[in-house]
Design an enzyme around this catalytic site. Structure first.
Site, PDB file in Angstrom:
ATOM      1  N   ILE A  13       0.867  -1.185   0.000  1.00 38.32           N
ATOM      2  CA  ILE A  13       0.000   0.000   0.000  1.00 38.32           C
ATOM      3  C   ILE A  13       0.905   1.237   0.000  1.00 38.32           C
ATOM      4  O   ILE A  13       1.295   1.744   1.037  1.00 38.32           O
ATOM      5  CB  ILE A  13      -0.961  -0.007   1.207  1.00 38.32           C
ATOM      6  CG1 ILE A  13      -1.800  -1.298   1.230  1.00 38.32           C
ATOM      7  CG2 ILE A  13      -1.879   1.216   1.168  1.00 38.32           C
ATOM      8  CD1 ILE A  13      -2.683  -1.523   0.015  1.00 38.32           C
ATOM      9  N   HIS A  14       1.270   1.661  -1.206  1.00 38.44           N
ATOM     10  CA  HIS A  14       2.091   2.860  -1.365  1.00 38.44           C
ATOM     11  C   HIS A  14       1.162   4.060  -1.519  1.00 38.44           C
ATOM     12  O   HIS A  14      -0.030   3.972  -1.247  1.00 38.44           O
ATOM     13  CB  HIS A  14       3.063   2.705  -2.541  1.00 38.44           C
ATOM     14  CG  HIS A  14       2.407   2.304  -3.822  1.00 38.44           C
ATOM     15  ND1 HIS A  14       1.845   3.201  -4.689  1.00 38.44           N
ATOM     16  CD2 HIS A  14       2.188   1.077  -4.373  1.00 38.44           C
ATOM     17  CE1 HIS A  14       1.331   2.567  -5.726  1.00 38.44           C
ATOM     18  NE2 HIS A  14       1.523   1.273  -5.549  1.00 38.44           N
ATOM     19  N   SER A  15       1.670   5.192  -1.973  1.00 39.48           N
ATOM     20  CA  SER A  15       0.887   6.434  -1.933  1.00 39.48           C
ATOM     21  C   SER A  15      -0.421   6.389  -2.725  1.00 39.48           C
ATOM     22  O   SER A  15      -1.442   6.875  -2.250  1.00 39.48           O
ATOM     23  CB  SER A  15       1.731   7.624  -2.386  1.00 39.48           C
ATOM     24  OG  SER A  15       2.216   7.414  -3.688  1.00 39.48           O
ATOM     25  N   PRO A  17      -2.475   3.687  -3.733  1.00 37.15           N
ATOM     26  CA  PRO A  17      -3.549   2.916  -3.087  1.00 37.15           C
ATOM     27  C   PRO A  17      -3.921   3.455  -1.700  1.00 37.15           C
ATOM     28  O   PRO A  17      -5.081   3.369  -1.303  1.00 37.15           O
ATOM     29  CB  PRO A  17      -3.002   1.494  -3.001  1.00 37.15           C
ATOM     30  CG  PRO A  17      -1.590   1.543  -3.407  1.00 37.15           C
ATOM     31  CD  PRO A  17      -1.327   2.851  -4.082  1.00 37.15           C
ATOM     32  N   ALA A  18      -2.961   4.028  -0.990  1.00 39.87           N
ATOM     33  CA  ALA A  18      -3.288   4.619   0.314  1.00 39.87           C
ATOM     34  C   ALA A  18      -4.247   5.790   0.123  1.00 39.87           C
ATOM     35  O   ALA A  18      -5.192   5.970   0.895  1.00 39.87           O
ATOM     36  CB  ALA A  18      -2.020   5.081   1.031  1.00 39.87           C
TER      37      ALA A  18
END
Length: 85
Positions: A13-15, A17-18
């Site tokens: 969960i990088h930027s 999808p976050a």
């Protein structure tokens, strides 16, 4: 309500999808927290979500409390267990 989910995005969960998770969480009036290990953050905070450093295969627990809690839990869980781009 509370349920454990497994992160299925190969990149974690990088930027991006976050941000998608945060936007979805903000659509619900209930309180939402996400827990990984011993750290719990506000599910409506991108900084909080990124601070969990969720990687592929990690187990995270989503807690919802209040109006539309079940719907929020189900939708966020589906997002965590899908391949978000």
């Amino acid at each position: 309500m509370q349920k454990e989910f497994s992160v299925q995005n190969p990149l974690g969960i990088h930027s991006r999808p976050a941000g998608a998770l945060m936007k979805k969480a903000k659509l619900f009036p209930c309180d939402i927290t996400v827990t990984k290990g011993d750290k719990t953050v506000n599910g409506k905070s991108i900084v909080g979500l990124l601070s969990l450093e969720m990687r592929y295969g990690d187990k995270v627990t989503v807690n919802t409390s209040g109006e539309q809690e079940e719907e929020a839990l189900n939708e966020l869980g589906q997002m965590l267990e899908s391949v978000l781009e």
